[in-house]
Scaffold this active site. Structure first.
Site: not given
Ligand code: NDP
Length: 453
Positions: A42-43, A51, A175, A204, A261, A302, A435
Protein backbone atom coordinates in the site's frame (compact mmCIF):
# COMPACT_ATOMS: atom_id res chain seq x y z
CA UNK A 1 17.54 -31.18 5.82
CA UNK A 2 14.31 -29.49 6.87
CA UNK A 3 11.06 -31.27 6.08
CA UNK A 4 9.69 -27.96 4.77
CA UNK A 5 10.27 -26.10 1.47
CA UNK A 6 11.08 -22.89 3.39
CA UNK A 7 12.15 -21.84 6.88
CA UNK A 8 9.86 -18.82 6.48
CA UNK A 9 7.10 -18.04 4.05
CA UNK A 10 5.62 -14.54 4.01
CA UNK A 11 2.18 -13.70 2.64
CA UNK A 12 2.20 -10.13 1.35
CA UNK A 13 5.15 -8.15 -0.04
CA UNK A 14 4.41 -4.75 1.43
CA UNK A 15 6.57 -2.78 3.84
CA UNK A 16 6.35 -5.24 6.75
CA UNK A 17 6.58 -8.44 4.71
CA UNK A 18 9.51 -7.33 2.57
CA UNK A 19 11.52 -6.14 5.59
CA UNK A 20 10.85 -9.34 7.54
CA UNK A 21 11.77 -11.59 4.61
CA UNK A 22 15.01 -9.73 3.84
CA UNK A 23 16.17 -9.69 7.45
CA UNK A 24 15.26 -13.36 7.97
CA UNK A 25 17.21 -14.23 4.79
CA UNK A 26 20.17 -12.20 6.04
CA UNK A 27 20.14 -14.38 9.18
CA UNK A 28 20.46 -17.44 6.94
CA UNK A 29 16.81 -18.50 6.62
CA UNK A 30 15.42 -19.94 3.37
CA UNK A 31 12.62 -17.50 2.63
CA UNK A 32 9.72 -17.35 0.18
CA UNK A 33 7.21 -14.53 -0.22
CA UNK A 34 4.05 -14.14 -2.27
CA UNK A 35 2.23 -11.03 -3.50
CA UNK A 36 -1.02 -10.93 -5.43
CA UNK A 37 -0.73 -7.27 -6.44
CA UNK A 38 2.52 -5.33 -6.89
CA UNK A 39 5.58 -5.72 -4.67
CA UNK A 40 5.88 -2.65 -2.44
CA UNK A 41 2.43 -2.77 -0.89
CA UNK A 42 0.00 0.00 0.00
CA UNK A 43 2.60 2.54 1.07
CA UNK A 44 4.67 2.42 -2.09
CA UNK A 45 2.05 1.63 -4.71
CA UNK A 46 -1.16 3.39 -3.56
CA UNK A 47 -0.44 5.11 -0.26
CA UNK A 48 2.21 7.22 1.45
CA UNK A 49 4.58 7.63 -1.50
CA UNK A 50 2.22 8.65 -4.32
CA UNK A 51 0.20 10.67 -1.78
CA UNK A 52 3.25 12.72 -0.79
CA UNK A 53 4.08 13.34 -4.47
CA UNK A 54 0.53 14.64 -4.98
CA UNK A 55 0.85 16.82 -1.88
CA UNK A 56 4.01 18.39 -3.34
CA UNK A 57 2.20 18.96 -6.65
CA UNK A 58 -0.78 20.58 -4.99
CA UNK A 59 1.28 23.03 -2.94
CA UNK A 60 2.64 24.91 -5.94
CA UNK A 61 -0.58 26.90 -6.46
CA UNK A 62 -0.11 28.47 -3.03
CA UNK A 63 3.63 28.94 -3.56
CA UNK A 64 2.99 30.90 -6.78
CA UNK A 65 0.55 33.15 -4.89
CA UNK A 66 2.91 33.61 -1.94
CA UNK A 67 5.80 34.52 -4.27
CA UNK A 68 4.12 37.86 -5.05
CA UNK A 69 4.70 39.09 -1.49
CA UNK A 70 8.42 38.60 -2.09
CA UNK A 71 8.54 40.69 -5.25
CA UNK A 72 7.91 38.01 -7.82
CA UNK A 73 5.50 38.42 -10.71
CA UNK A 74 4.60 34.96 -11.90
CA UNK A 75 3.07 34.44 -15.33
CA UNK A 76 -0.16 32.56 -15.96
CA UNK A 77 0.24 29.00 -14.75
CA UNK A 78 -1.56 25.86 -15.78
CA UNK A 79 -1.64 22.35 -14.45
CA UNK A 80 -1.84 18.98 -16.20
CA UNK A 81 -3.27 16.13 -14.12
CA UNK A 82 -2.29 13.56 -16.75
CA UNK A 83 1.35 14.70 -16.71
CA UNK A 84 1.41 14.52 -12.93
CA UNK A 85 -0.10 11.02 -12.88
CA UNK A 86 2.34 9.85 -15.58
CA UNK A 87 5.29 11.19 -13.59
CA UNK A 88 3.95 9.64 -10.39
CA UNK A 89 3.44 6.28 -12.14
CA UNK A 90 7.00 6.35 -13.45
CA UNK A 91 8.36 6.88 -9.95
CA UNK A 92 6.16 4.12 -8.52
CA UNK A 93 7.40 1.75 -11.27
CA UNK A 94 10.96 2.65 -10.30
CA UNK A 95 10.30 1.95 -6.61
CA UNK A 96 8.54 -1.31 -7.47
CA UNK A 97 11.72 -2.37 -9.31
CA UNK A 98 13.84 -1.33 -6.32
CA UNK A 99 11.72 -3.54 -4.06
CA UNK A 100 11.95 -6.45 -6.52
CA UNK A 101 15.72 -5.96 -6.57
CA UNK A 102 15.88 -5.93 -2.77
CA UNK A 103 14.07 -9.27 -2.60
CA UNK A 104 16.14 -11.01 -5.25
CA UNK A 105 19.34 -9.46 -3.88
CA UNK A 106 18.60 -11.02 -0.49
CA UNK A 107 17.87 -14.41 -1.99
CA UNK A 108 14.14 -14.36 -1.17
CA UNK A 109 12.06 -16.37 -3.64
CA UNK A 110 9.11 -14.34 -4.93
CA UNK A 111 5.80 -15.85 -6.03
CA UNK A 112 3.64 -13.35 -7.88
CA UNK A 113 0.41 -14.95 -6.73
CA UNK A 114 -2.13 -15.01 -3.97
CA UNK A 115 -1.43 -17.18 -0.93
CA UNK A 116 -3.87 -18.94 1.38
CA UNK A 117 -3.63 -21.62 4.05
CA UNK A 118 -4.27 -25.30 3.37
CA UNK A 119 -3.10 -26.32 6.84
CA UNK A 120 -0.87 -24.82 9.56
CA UNK A 121 2.33 -25.44 7.58
CA UNK A 122 1.02 -25.57 3.99
CA UNK A 123 -0.02 -22.80 1.64
CA UNK A 124 -1.70 -22.67 -1.72
CA UNK A 125 0.28 -20.08 -3.69
CA UNK A 126 -1.22 -19.54 -7.12
CA UNK A 127 -1.19 -23.04 -8.65
CA UNK A 128 1.53 -24.36 -6.33
CA UNK A 129 1.63 -25.84 -2.86
CA UNK A 130 4.44 -24.74 -0.57
CA UNK A 131 5.33 -25.73 2.97
CA UNK A 132 7.13 -23.65 5.59
CA UNK A 133 8.32 -24.08 9.15
CA UNK A 134 7.18 -20.57 10.09
CA UNK A 135 4.67 -18.37 8.28
CA UNK A 136 4.26 -14.60 8.47
CA UNK A 137 1.01 -12.90 7.48
CA UNK A 138 1.63 -9.37 6.24
CA UNK A 139 -1.35 -8.77 3.99
CA UNK A 140 -2.10 -5.21 5.15
CA UNK A 141 -5.48 -3.54 4.93
CA UNK A 142 -8.03 -2.34 2.44
CA UNK A 143 -10.39 0.67 2.34
CA UNK A 144 -13.74 0.30 4.02
CA UNK A 145 -16.89 2.36 3.36
CA UNK A 146 -20.38 2.21 4.89
CA UNK A 147 -22.99 0.32 2.91
CA UNK A 148 -25.30 3.18 1.93
CA UNK A 149 -27.48 3.28 -1.22
CA UNK A 150 -25.31 4.30 -4.18
CA UNK A 151 -21.96 3.55 -2.49
CA UNK A 152 -20.89 1.81 -5.73
CA UNK A 153 -20.54 5.29 -7.28
CA UNK A 154 -17.92 6.28 -4.72
CA UNK A 155 -14.17 5.80 -5.01
CA UNK A 156 -11.52 5.19 -2.35
CA UNK A 157 -8.01 6.60 -2.23
CA UNK A 158 -6.93 3.55 -4.30
CA UNK A 159 -8.81 4.86 -7.34
CA UNK A 160 -8.09 8.54 -6.61
CA UNK A 161 -4.45 7.96 -7.60
CA UNK A 162 -5.43 6.81 -11.08
CA UNK A 163 -8.35 9.03 -12.07
CA UNK A 164 -8.34 9.81 -15.79
CA UNK A 165 -8.98 13.46 -15.03
CA UNK A 166 -8.97 15.84 -12.09
CA UNK A 167 -12.57 16.16 -10.87
CA UNK A 168 -13.81 19.75 -11.01
CA UNK A 169 -16.06 19.10 -7.99
CA UNK A 170 -15.15 16.48 -5.43
CA UNK A 171 -16.38 15.44 -2.00
CA UNK A 172 -14.16 13.68 0.51
CA UNK A 173 -15.87 11.75 3.28
CA UNK A 174 -14.32 11.31 6.73
CA UNK A 175 -12.20 13.38 9.05
CA UNK A 176 -9.14 11.15 9.36
CA UNK A 177 -5.69 11.04 7.78
CA UNK A 178 -6.75 10.25 4.23
CA UNK A 179 -9.73 12.61 3.96
CA UNK A 180 -7.71 15.57 5.30
CA UNK A 181 -4.76 14.80 3.05
CA UNK A 182 -6.83 14.37 -0.11
CA UNK A 183 -8.97 17.44 0.58
CA UNK A 184 -5.73 19.43 0.52
CA UNK A 185 -4.47 17.68 -2.63
CA UNK A 186 -7.64 18.21 -4.66
CA UNK A 187 -8.06 21.77 -3.37
CA UNK A 188 -4.49 22.73 -4.23
CA UNK A 189 -4.78 21.28 -7.71
CA UNK A 190 -7.87 23.36 -8.41
CA UNK A 191 -10.89 21.16 -7.64
CA UNK A 192 -13.77 22.57 -5.68
CA UNK A 193 -13.69 20.43 -2.51
CA UNK A 194 -16.36 19.62 0.06
CA UNK A 195 -15.22 17.54 3.03
CA UNK A 196 -18.04 15.81 4.85
CA UNK A 197 -17.35 14.62 8.38
CA UNK A 198 -19.72 13.33 11.03
CA UNK A 199 -17.75 14.73 14.00
CA UNK A 200 -17.33 18.30 15.27
CA UNK A 201 -13.62 18.69 14.38
CA UNK A 202 -11.43 16.61 12.06
CA UNK A 203 -8.73 14.16 13.21
CA UNK A 204 -10.43 12.48 16.13
CA UNK A 205 -7.86 10.94 18.42
CA UNK A 206 -5.38 13.78 17.88
CA UNK A 207 -4.76 16.55 20.41
CA UNK A 208 -7.71 18.93 20.68
CA UNK A 209 -5.63 21.99 19.74
CA UNK A 210 -4.38 20.17 16.64
CA UNK A 211 -7.95 19.30 15.69
CA UNK A 212 -9.11 22.88 16.17
CA UNK A 213 -6.26 24.41 14.15
CA UNK A 214 -6.44 21.89 11.27
CA UNK A 215 -10.23 22.24 11.02
CA UNK A 216 -9.90 26.00 10.82
CA UNK A 217 -6.99 25.94 8.35
CA UNK A 218 -8.85 23.58 6.00
CA UNK A 219 -11.66 26.11 5.85
CA UNK A 220 -9.27 29.03 5.31
CA UNK A 221 -7.78 27.19 2.31
CA UNK A 222 -11.20 27.20 0.70
CA UNK A 223 -12.38 23.68 1.53
CA UNK A 224 -16.09 23.55 2.25
CA UNK A 225 -15.85 21.58 5.50
CA UNK A 226 -19.24 20.23 6.53
CA UNK A 227 -18.99 19.08 10.14
CA UNK A 228 -21.62 16.96 11.91
CA UNK A 229 -22.81 15.92 8.48
CA UNK A 230 -22.94 12.63 6.59
CA UNK A 231 -24.16 11.17 3.31
CA UNK A 232 -27.32 9.05 3.40
CA UNK A 233 -27.35 8.09 -0.31
CA UNK A 234 -25.65 8.76 -3.64
CA UNK A 235 -27.47 9.00 -6.98
CA UNK A 236 -25.97 9.20 -10.44
CA UNK A 237 -27.49 12.04 -12.52
CA UNK A 238 -26.63 13.24 -16.04
CA UNK A 239 -24.69 16.17 -14.64
CA UNK A 240 -22.82 14.32 -11.90
CA UNK A 241 -23.30 12.51 -8.61
CA UNK A 242 -25.99 13.77 -6.29
CA UNK A 243 -25.12 13.37 -2.61
CA UNK A 244 -28.15 13.31 -0.35
CA UNK A 245 -26.99 14.50 3.04
CA UNK A 246 -28.31 13.59 6.48
CA UNK A 247 -29.20 17.24 7.12
CA UNK A 248 -31.55 17.12 4.12
CA UNK A 249 -29.23 19.19 1.90
CA UNK A 250 -28.05 17.87 -1.47
CA UNK A 251 -24.74 18.39 -3.18
CA UNK A 252 -23.65 17.65 -6.74
CA UNK A 253 -20.08 16.51 -7.41
CA UNK A 254 -18.08 14.72 -10.09
CA UNK A 255 -16.39 12.32 -7.67
CA UNK A 256 -16.98 11.29 -4.08
CA UNK A 257 -14.04 9.73 -2.27
CA UNK A 258 -14.67 7.76 0.90
CA UNK A 259 -11.90 7.74 3.50
CA UNK A 260 -13.83 6.17 6.34
CA UNK A 261 -11.12 3.85 7.54
CA UNK A 262 -9.38 0.66 6.47
CA UNK A 263 -9.87 -2.95 7.53
CA UNK A 264 -7.40 -5.85 7.79
CA UNK A 265 -7.11 -7.87 4.61
CA UNK A 266 -7.78 -11.41 5.86
CA UNK A 267 -10.54 -12.49 3.47
CA UNK A 268 -10.13 -16.03 2.08
CA UNK A 269 -6.82 -16.63 3.84
CA UNK A 270 -8.39 -19.56 5.70
CA UNK A 271 -7.25 -18.31 9.11
CA UNK A 272 -10.14 -19.48 11.24
CA UNK A 273 -9.95 -22.99 9.71
CA UNK A 274 -6.34 -23.38 10.89
CA UNK A 275 -6.99 -21.90 14.34
CA UNK A 276 -5.51 -18.39 14.00
CA UNK A 277 -7.53 -16.10 16.28
CA UNK A 278 -9.12 -13.21 14.40
CA UNK A 279 -11.29 -10.51 16.01
CA UNK A 280 -14.72 -9.66 14.64
CA UNK A 281 -13.29 -6.62 12.82
CA UNK A 282 -10.71 -8.83 11.06
CA UNK A 283 -7.69 -7.98 13.22
CA UNK A 284 -5.31 -10.87 13.79
CA UNK A 285 -4.55 -11.20 17.50
CA UNK A 286 -0.80 -11.17 18.23
CA UNK A 287 1.53 -10.88 21.23
CA UNK A 288 4.54 -8.55 21.69
CA UNK A 289 6.56 -10.79 19.34
CA UNK A 290 3.86 -10.64 16.64
CA UNK A 291 3.02 -14.29 17.34
CA UNK A 292 -0.57 -15.34 16.60
CA UNK A 293 -2.55 -17.93 18.55
CA UNK A 294 -0.70 -20.59 16.50
CA UNK A 295 2.88 -20.98 17.79
CA UNK A 296 4.71 -20.80 14.44
CA UNK A 297 2.41 -18.35 12.61
CA UNK A 298 3.08 -14.61 12.97
CA UNK A 299 1.49 -11.40 11.69
CA UNK A 300 2.81 -7.84 11.29
CA UNK A 301 1.54 -4.50 10.02
CA UNK A 302 -1.99 -3.30 9.29
CA UNK A 303 -3.42 -6.83 9.33
CA UNK A 304 -2.89 -6.74 13.10
CA UNK A 305 -4.24 -3.17 13.35
CA UNK A 306 -1.98 -2.17 16.23
CA UNK A 307 -0.65 1.15 14.93
CA UNK A 308 -1.32 1.32 11.20
CA UNK A 309 1.74 3.12 9.90
CA UNK A 310 4.37 1.93 7.44
CA UNK A 311 7.40 2.43 9.70
CA UNK A 312 5.59 0.48 12.43
CA UNK A 313 5.02 -2.46 10.06
CA UNK A 314 8.70 -2.31 9.09
CA UNK A 315 9.74 -2.24 12.75
CA UNK A 316 7.42 -5.14 13.61
CA UNK A 317 8.72 -7.15 10.61
CA UNK A 318 12.34 -6.47 11.49
CA UNK A 319 11.81 -7.33 15.17
CA UNK A 320 10.06 -10.57 14.25
CA UNK A 321 12.90 -11.64 11.93
CA UNK A 322 15.59 -10.79 14.51
CA UNK A 323 13.70 -12.60 17.28
CA UNK A 324 12.94 -15.74 15.28
CA UNK A 325 16.01 -16.06 13.06
CA UNK A 326 18.67 -13.74 14.48
CA UNK A 327 18.96 -15.00 18.04
CA UNK A 328 18.04 -11.54 19.26
CA UNK A 329 14.76 -11.25 21.18
CA UNK A 330 13.07 -7.99 20.19
CA UNK A 331 9.56 -7.46 21.51
CA UNK A 332 7.76 -4.53 19.85
CA UNK A 333 7.07 -1.39 21.84
CA UNK A 334 4.42 0.96 20.52
CA UNK A 335 4.94 3.88 22.93
CA UNK A 336 6.01 7.27 21.54
CA UNK A 337 5.57 6.53 17.84
CA UNK A 338 5.77 9.79 15.91
CA UNK A 339 3.31 10.32 13.09
CA UNK A 340 2.26 12.93 10.58
CA UNK A 341 -0.77 13.97 8.63
CA UNK A 342 0.21 15.53 5.31
CA UNK A 343 -2.68 17.94 5.40
CA UNK A 344 -2.02 21.55 4.41
CA UNK A 345 -0.55 22.76 6.70
CA UNK A 346 0.73 19.37 7.91
CA UNK A 347 0.63 17.87 11.39
CA UNK A 348 3.53 16.26 13.24
CA UNK A 349 2.96 14.58 16.56
CA UNK A 350 4.62 12.29 19.07
CA UNK A 351 3.47 11.05 22.44
CA UNK A 352 0.40 11.78 24.50
CA UNK A 353 -2.33 14.29 23.72
CA UNK A 354 -3.20 16.70 26.52
CA UNK A 355 -6.25 14.65 27.45
CA UNK A 356 -4.37 11.32 27.38
CA UNK A 357 -1.49 12.78 29.40
CA UNK A 358 -3.85 13.90 32.17
CA UNK A 359 -5.39 10.43 32.30
CA UNK A 360 -2.03 8.67 32.20
CA UNK A 361 0.20 10.91 34.33
CA UNK A 362 -2.17 13.05 36.41
CA UNK A 363 -0.68 16.53 36.80
CA UNK A 364 0.76 17.99 33.57
CA UNK A 365 1.91 21.38 32.27
CA UNK A 366 0.95 22.47 28.78
CA UNK A 367 3.17 24.85 26.82
CA UNK A 368 1.48 26.36 23.80
CA UNK A 369 2.48 28.76 21.08
CA UNK A 370 0.34 29.83 18.14
CA UNK A 371 1.82 32.26 15.68
CA UNK A 372 2.01 33.39 12.09
CA UNK A 373 4.99 31.70 10.40
CA UNK A 374 7.67 34.18 9.33
CA UNK A 375 7.18 33.45 5.64
CA UNK A 376 3.63 34.70 5.83
CA UNK A 377 4.60 38.10 7.23
CA UNK A 378 5.46 38.97 3.62
CA UNK A 379 3.22 36.56 1.72
CA UNK A 380 0.26 37.95 3.63
CA UNK A 381 -1.26 34.50 3.95
CA UNK A 382 -3.50 34.01 6.96
CA UNK A 383 -2.06 30.72 8.22
CA UNK A 384 -1.29 29.79 11.80
CA UNK A 385 1.40 27.52 13.20
CA UNK A 386 0.77 25.61 16.43
CA UNK A 387 3.49 24.28 18.72
CA UNK A 388 2.57 22.40 21.85
CA UNK A 389 4.59 20.62 24.53
CA UNK A 390 3.15 18.48 27.30
CA UNK A 391 5.25 17.91 30.42
CA UNK A 392 4.33 15.53 33.22
CA UNK A 393 4.91 16.93 36.73
CA UNK A 394 6.53 14.06 38.56
CA UNK A 395 9.58 13.39 36.38
CA UNK A 396 9.34 16.66 34.40
CA UNK A 397 9.54 14.59 31.20
CA UNK A 398 8.24 15.89 27.89
CA UNK A 399 5.58 13.31 27.03
CA UNK A 400 3.89 14.95 24.05
CA UNK A 401 4.76 17.26 21.18
CA UNK A 402 2.13 18.42 18.70
CA UNK A 403 2.82 20.72 15.77
CA UNK A 404 0.67 22.05 12.96
CA UNK A 405 2.60 24.05 10.39
CA UNK A 406 5.10 23.87 7.54
CA UNK A 407 7.68 21.11 8.04
CA UNK A 408 5.91 19.80 11.17
CA UNK A 409 6.63 16.15 10.22
CA UNK A 410 10.35 16.89 9.67
CA UNK A 411 10.60 18.74 12.99
CA UNK A 412 8.80 16.07 14.98
CA UNK A 413 10.95 13.29 13.55
CA UNK A 414 13.98 14.87 15.24
CA UNK A 415 12.26 15.77 18.49
CA UNK A 416 10.76 12.26 18.71
CA UNK A 417 14.21 10.97 19.71
CA UNK A 418 14.18 13.29 22.71
CA UNK A 419 10.67 12.24 23.73
CA UNK A 420 11.38 8.53 23.21
CA UNK A 421 14.55 8.93 25.28
CA UNK A 422 12.54 10.43 28.14
CA UNK A 423 14.27 13.81 28.18
CA UNK A 424 13.05 16.40 30.66
CA UNK A 425 11.79 19.92 30.01
CA UNK A 426 15.03 21.16 31.57
CA UNK A 427 17.01 19.36 28.80
CA UNK A 428 14.83 21.08 26.20
CA UNK A 429 15.36 24.46 27.94
CA UNK A 430 19.14 24.13 27.98
CA UNK A 431 19.21 23.41 24.24
CA UNK A 432 19.98 26.51 22.18
CA UNK A 433 17.40 27.33 19.53
CA UNK A 434 18.18 27.93 15.86
CA UNK A 435 17.06 31.39 14.86
CA UNK A 436 14.94 32.17 12.96
CA UNK A 437 13.03 28.90 12.79
CA UNK A 438 9.61 27.80 13.93
CA UNK A 439 11.10 24.79 15.74
CA UNK A 440 13.05 27.01 18.16
CA UNK A 441 9.74 27.55 19.95
CA UNK A 442 10.07 24.02 21.29
CA UNK A 443 13.17 24.94 23.27
CA UNK A 444 12.20 28.48 24.22
CA UNK A 445 8.70 28.17 25.70
CA UNK A 446 9.07 28.92 29.44
CA UNK A 447 5.62 29.65 30.85
CA UNK A 448 2.88 27.01 30.77
CA UNK A 449 -0.32 28.10 29.03
CA UNK A 450 -2.14 25.92 31.54
CA UNK A 451 -1.42 23.38 34.22
CA UNK A 452 -3.58 20.45 35.20
CA UNK A 453 -3.01 19.12 38.59
P1 NDP B 1 -9.07 7.08 9.83
O1 NDP B 1 -9.37 6.00 10.79
O2 NDP B 1 -7.92 7.98 10.07
O3 NDP B 1 -10.35 7.98 9.65
C1 NDP B 1 -11.60 7.44 9.31
C2 NDP B 1 -12.61 8.54 9.31
O4 NDP B 1 -13.83 8.05 8.79
C3 NDP B 1 -12.89 9.10 10.69
O5 NDP B 1 -13.00 10.48 10.61
C4 NDP B 1 -14.21 8.43 11.06
O6 NDP B 1 -15.02 9.21 11.89
C5 NDP B 1 -14.88 8.34 9.71
N1 NDP B 1 -15.87 7.26 9.66
C6 NDP B 1 -15.70 5.98 10.06
N2 NDP B 1 -16.81 5.26 9.86
C7 NDP B 1 -17.71 6.11 9.31
C8 NDP B 1 -19.06 5.95 8.89
N3 NDP B 1 -19.69 4.78 8.98
N4 NDP B 1 -19.68 7.02 8.40
C9 NDP B 1 -19.05 8.22 8.31
N5 NDP B 1 -17.77 8.41 8.69
C10 NDP B 1 -17.12 7.37 9.19
O7 NDP B 1 -8.96 6.33 8.43
P2 NDP B 1 -8.37 6.77 7.01
O8 NDP B 1 -9.22 6.03 6.04
O9 NDP B 1 -8.24 8.24 6.89
O10 NDP B 1 -6.92 6.15 7.05
C11 NDP B 1 -6.74 4.77 7.37
C12 NDP B 1 -5.47 4.58 8.15
O11 NDP B 1 -4.37 4.66 7.27
C13 NDP B 1 -5.18 5.62 9.22
O12 NDP B 1 -5.79 5.34 10.44
C14 NDP B 1 -3.69 5.58 9.32
O13 NDP B 1 -3.36 4.58 10.23
C15 NDP B 1 -3.25 5.21 7.92
N6 NDP B 1 -2.77 6.39 7.18
C16 NDP B 1 -1.68 7.07 7.63
C17 NDP B 1 -1.22 8.17 6.94
C18 NDP B 1 -0.04 8.93 7.45
O14 NDP B 1 0.72 8.37 8.25
N7 NDP B 1 0.16 10.18 7.06
C19 NDP B 1 -1.88 8.65 5.72
C20 NDP B 1 -3.01 7.89 5.36
C21 NDP B 1 -3.44 6.80 6.06
P3 NDP B 1 -14.85 9.19 13.49
O15 NDP B 1 -13.61 9.97 13.76
O16 NDP B 1 -16.07 9.90 13.97
O17 NDP B 1 -14.79 7.77 13.89
Amino acid sequence: MSQYDFDLFVIGAGSGGVRASRIAASHGARVGICEESRVGGTCVIRGCVPKKLLVYASHFAEDFEDARGFGWETGPSSFSWSRLIQAKDKEIDRLNQVYLGLLSGSGVKLYEARGSFIDQHTLQVGGETVTAERILIATGGTPWAPDIPGIEHAISSNEAFDLKELPARVATVGGGFIACEFSGIFNGLGSSVTQIYRGDAVLRGFDQDVRRVVSSELVKKGIDLRLEEDISSIERKDSGLQLNLKSGATLEVDQVMYATGRVPLVRDLGLREIGVEVRADGRIVVDDYSRTSVEHIFAVGDVTSRVNLTPVAIYEGHSFADSEFGNHERPVNHEFIPSAVFSQPPVGTVGYTEEEAITHFGPVDVYLSEFRPMKHTLSGRDEKTLMKLIVEHQGQKVVGIHIVGPDAPEIVQGFAIAVKSGLTKERFDCTIGIHPTAAEELVTMRTPARSHG
